[in-house]
Design a protein around this motif. Structure first.
Motif, PDB file in Angstrom:
ATOM      1  N   THR A   1       0.996  46.043  35.969  1.00 21.61           N
ATOM      2  CA  THR A   1      -0.491  46.091  36.252  1.00 21.61           C
ATOM      3  C   THR A   1      -1.108  45.387  37.377  1.00 21.61           C
ATOM      4  O   THR A   1      -1.474  45.834  38.094  1.00 21.61           O
ATOM      5  CB  THR A   1      -1.370  45.678  34.723  1.00 21.61           C
ATOM      6  N   GLU A   2      -0.491  44.100  37.375  1.00 21.05           N
ATOM      7  CA  GLU A   2      -0.865  43.214  38.451  1.00 21.05           C
ATOM      8  C   GLU A   2       0.008  43.574  39.630  1.00 21.05           C
ATOM      9  O   GLU A   2      -0.530  42.851  40.783  1.00 21.05           O
ATOM     10  CB  GLU A   2      -1.000  41.775  37.843  1.00 21.05           C
ATOM     11  N   GLY A   3       1.272  43.908  39.477  1.00 20.29           N
ATOM     12  CA  GLY A   3       2.178  44.084  40.665  1.00 20.29           C
ATOM     13  C   GLY A   3       2.732  42.855  41.093  1.00 20.29           C
ATOM     14  O   GLY A   3       3.219  42.615  42.118  1.00 20.29           O
ATOM     15  N   LYS A   4       2.942  41.708  40.078  1.00 17.94           N
ATOM     16  CA  LYS A   4       3.270  40.350  40.583  1.00 17.94           C
ATOM     17  C   LYS A   4       3.768  39.520  39.306  1.00 17.94           C
ATOM     18  O   LYS A   4       3.512  40.046  38.068  1.00 17.94           O
ATOM     19  CB  LYS A   4       2.413  39.515  41.221  1.00 17.94           C
ATOM     20  N   ILE A   5       4.332  38.509  39.544  1.00 12.92           N
ATOM     21  CA  ILE A   5       4.828  37.741  38.317  1.00 12.92           C
ATOM     22  C   ILE A   5       3.742  36.867  38.019  1.00 12.92           C
ATOM     23  O   ILE A   5       3.014  36.335  38.613  1.00 12.92           O
ATOM     24  CB  ILE A   5       6.157  36.888  38.643  1.00 12.92           C
TER      25      ILE A   5
END
Length: 89
Positions: free
Chosen positions: A11-15
């Motif tokens: 969803t956030e496109g990141k860790i």
């Protein structure tokens, strides 16, 4: 907090520093009931906690195997997040 780890958030496109919890719910008409939830831990965390390593897919498959449908159910559908059927896991 116990159980937090770095997980990739689609969803956030990141860790993100977060929990990763696999859940199952039973929905019948207007009623929705949570049935299971289980935290997912990466292999390193499982070793640290002394628990068996299970993938998110293995946890979800276990929920499905444990489910006992009510006797009056004529049709049963299993809905999953598209992540489970993606070839880019």
């Amino acid at each position: 907090m116990d159980g937090l780890d770095f997980h990739y958030s689609h969803t956030e496109g990141k860790i993100c520093w977060s929990y990763c919890i696999v859940t199952s719910n039973f929905v019948a008409g207007p009623y929705a009931m949570p049935l299971h939830f289980k935290p997912y831990y990466r292999e390193e965390k499982c070793r640290e906690l002394g628990v068996a390593v299970e993938s998110k897919v293995d946890i979800a498959k276990g929920f499905i195997k444990e489910f006992h449908a009510p006797s009056n159910i004529k049709r049963l559908y299993v809905l999953t997040d598209s992540w489970y059927t993606s070839t880019i896991n």
